[in-house]
Design a protein around this motif. Structure first.
Motif, PDB file in Angstrom:
ATOM      1  N   TYR A   1       0.832  -1.201   0.000  1.00  0.00           N
ATOM      2  CA  TYR A   1       0.000   0.000   0.000  1.00  0.00           C
ATOM      3  C   TYR A   1       0.868   1.253   0.000  1.00  0.00           C
ATOM      4  CZ  TYR A   1      -3.715   3.226   1.499  1.00  0.00           C
ATOM      5  OH  TYR A   1      -4.618   4.244   1.570  1.00  0.00           O
TER       6      TYR A   1
ATOM      7  N   SER B   1       0.462   5.754  -0.697  1.00  0.00           N
ATOM      8  CA  SER B   1      -0.538   6.813  -0.747  1.00  0.00           C
ATOM      9  C   SER B   1       0.153   8.167  -0.802  1.00  0.00           C
ATOM     10  CB  SER B   1      -1.423   6.725   0.509  1.00  0.00           C
ATOM     11  OG  SER B   1      -2.414   7.714   0.509  1.00  0.00           O
TER      12      SER B   1
ATOM     13  N   TYR C   1      -4.268  10.318  -3.802  1.00  0.00           N
ATOM     14  CA  TYR C   1      -4.395   9.033  -4.485  1.00  0.00           C
ATOM     15  C   TYR C   1      -3.784   7.964  -3.595  1.00  0.00           C
ATOM     16  CZ  TYR C   1      -5.924  10.267  -9.245  1.00  0.00           C
ATOM     17  OH  TYR C   1      -6.650  10.656 -10.340  1.00  0.00           O
ATOM     18  N   TYR C   2      -4.200   6.728  -3.860  1.00  0.00           N
ATOM     19  CA  TYR C   2      -3.575   5.615  -3.182  1.00  0.00           C
ATOM     20  C   TYR C   2      -3.456   4.432  -4.127  1.00  0.00           C
ATOM     21  CZ  TYR C   2      -8.253   3.563  -2.501  1.00  0.00           C
ATOM     22  OH  TYR C   2      -9.505   3.040  -2.689  1.00  0.00           O
ATOM     23  N   SER C   3      -2.631   3.475  -3.705  1.00  0.00           N
ATOM     24  CA  SER C   3      -2.406   2.282  -4.525  1.00  0.00           C
ATOM     25  C   SER C   3      -2.337   1.064  -3.613  1.00  0.00           C
ATOM     26  CB  SER C   3      -1.092   2.415  -5.298  1.00  0.00           C
ATOM     27  OG  SER C   3      -0.742   1.189  -5.900  1.00  0.00           O
TER      28      SER C   3
ATOM     29  N   THR D   1      -4.463   1.576  -8.676  1.00  0.00           N
ATOM     30  CA  THR D   1      -4.506   2.896  -8.050  1.00  0.00           C
ATOM     31  C   THR D   1      -5.943   3.382  -7.986  1.00  0.00           C
ATOM     32  OG1 THR D   1      -4.222   4.107 -10.135  1.00  0.00           O
ATOM     33  CG2 THR D   1      -2.214   3.486  -8.957  1.00  0.00           C
ATOM     34  N   ASP D   2      -6.200   4.310  -7.067  1.00  0.00           N
ATOM     35  CA  ASP D   2      -7.552   4.845  -6.949  1.00  0.00           C
ATOM     36  C   ASP D   2      -7.494   6.232  -6.341  1.00  0.00           C
ATOM     37  OD1 ASP D   2     -10.700   3.205  -6.073  1.00  0.00           O
ATOM     38  OD2 ASP D   2     -10.278   5.027  -7.209  1.00  0.00           O
TER      39      ASP D   2
ATOM     40  N   VAL E   1      -1.125   9.601 -10.901  1.00  0.00           N
ATOM     41  CA  VAL E   1      -0.147   8.709 -10.282  1.00  0.00           C
ATOM     42  C   VAL E   1       0.014   7.486 -11.175  1.00  0.00           C
ATOM     43  CG1 VAL E   1      -0.596   9.405  -7.881  1.00  0.00           C
ATOM     44  CG2 VAL E   1      -1.939   7.549  -8.921  1.00  0.00           C
ATOM     45  N   SER E   2       1.074   6.744 -10.896  1.00  0.00           N
ATOM     46  CA  SER E   2       1.258   5.458 -11.545  1.00  0.00           C
ATOM     47  C   SER E   2       1.967   4.535 -10.569  1.00  0.00           C
ATOM     48  CB  SER E   2       2.067   5.595 -12.842  1.00  0.00           C
ATOM     49  OG  SER E   2       3.402   5.965 -12.546  1.00  0.00           O
ATOM     50  N   ARG E   3       1.759   3.234 -10.738  1.00  0.00           N
ATOM     51  CA  ARG E   3       2.430   2.253  -9.874  1.00  0.00           C
ATOM     52  C   ARG E   3       2.885   1.092 -10.764  1.00  0.00           C
ATOM     53  NH1 ARG E   3       1.345   0.287  -4.442  1.00  0.00           N
ATOM     54  NH2 ARG E   3       3.357  -0.528  -3.719  1.00  0.00           N
TER      55      ARG E   3
ATOM     56  N   PHE F   1       6.074   5.165  -6.382  1.00  0.00           N
ATOM     57  CA  PHE F   1       4.723   5.692  -6.556  1.00  0.00           C
ATOM     58  C   PHE F   1       4.831   7.185  -6.840  1.00  0.00           C
ATOM     59  CE2 PHE F   1       0.352   5.484  -6.615  1.00  0.00           C
ATOM     60  CZ  PHE F   1      -0.312   6.146  -5.583  1.00  0.00           C
TER      61      PHE F   1
END
Lengths: 115, 115
Positions: free
Chosen positions: A31, A33, A47-49, A55-56, A66-68, A74
């Motif tokens: 996780y 964020s 945003y968080y992942s 991601t959301d 964002v991107s993961r 992140f």
């Protein structure tokens, strides 16, 4: 040493000039964020992942991307920064489990000024 | 939606005096509660957390907090404040479900310690 790193720590830029703030963690956390901190408002999630490629949106996602692509990284992208995005930004990471009980580890912060 | 209120924006105490920082939360399910401290120019450090069990939890640096479900409160206390405790303190509640891991923060309480 377990840590979350952010770069740059300080950034002054002009309206409309794309920028990226990097975030990296070495704890193998799923996780991650991003939060922004503004006086009198505390910290608000951008945003968080939950994991790679997942991601959301948080509470204040407008104007951010964002991107993961890797578990440890992140990045936060501001494609066309505006003065209302002047703020202190924090990246955080944690383990995941059946319940959100794990401590989030925070980076040192990035102070962004958009003129 | 979850929310956290810290009624005191700024508190001043003398070194050696006792301290209580107030936190009230609103959350529909079992709350996962945290107190973080932010020293000037630093990131956030976890002081303590509550998930279940004993309602009085001990943290680092001599801090403790008491969870009171009937009052929806999670107040932070320290019996004798040190000058190094001067910082900003944030109470937070963690979400589960579709907003897993999102920390909702209070507005923060700035603690000033007089010698």
């Amino acid at each position: 040493e377990a840590q979350v790193t952010q770069n740059p720590r300080y950034l002054i830029t002009v309206t409309g000039k794309k920028l990226t703030v990097t975030c990296s963690q070495n704890m193998n956390h799923e996780y991650m964020s991003w939060y922004r901190q503004d006086p009198g408002l505390g910290l608000r999630q951008i945003y968080y992942s939950m994991n790679v490629e997942v991601t959301d949106k948080g509470d204040v996602p407008e104007g951010y991307k964002v991107s993961r692509k890797e578990k440890r990284n992140f990045p936060l992208i501001l494609e066309s920064p505006s003065p209302n995005q002047t703020s202190l930004y924090f990246c955080a990471s944690s383990r995941t489990g059946a319940a959100p009980r794990y401590e989030q580890y925070f980076g040192p912060g990035t102070r962004l000024t958009v003129t | 939606a979850q929310s956290v209120t810290q009624p005191d924006i700024h508190i001043t105490v003398s070194e050696g005096a006792s301290l209580e920082l107030r936190c009230n939360y609103s959350y529909g399910a079992t709350p996962y509660l945290f107190w973080y401290v932010q020293s000037p120019g630093q990131g956030l450090q976890l002081l303590l957390k509550y998930f279940s069990g004993d309602t009085l939890v001990q943290g680092i640096k001599g801090f403790e907090a008491e969870f009171k479900r009937s009052q929806s409160s999670f107040n932070l206390r320290k019996p004798s404040v040190h000058w190094s405790d001067a910082a900003e303190y944030f109470c937070a509640v963690s979400a589960g479900g579709t907003s897993y891991g999102k920390l909702t923060f209070g507005q923060g309480t700035i603690l000033t310690v007089h010698p």
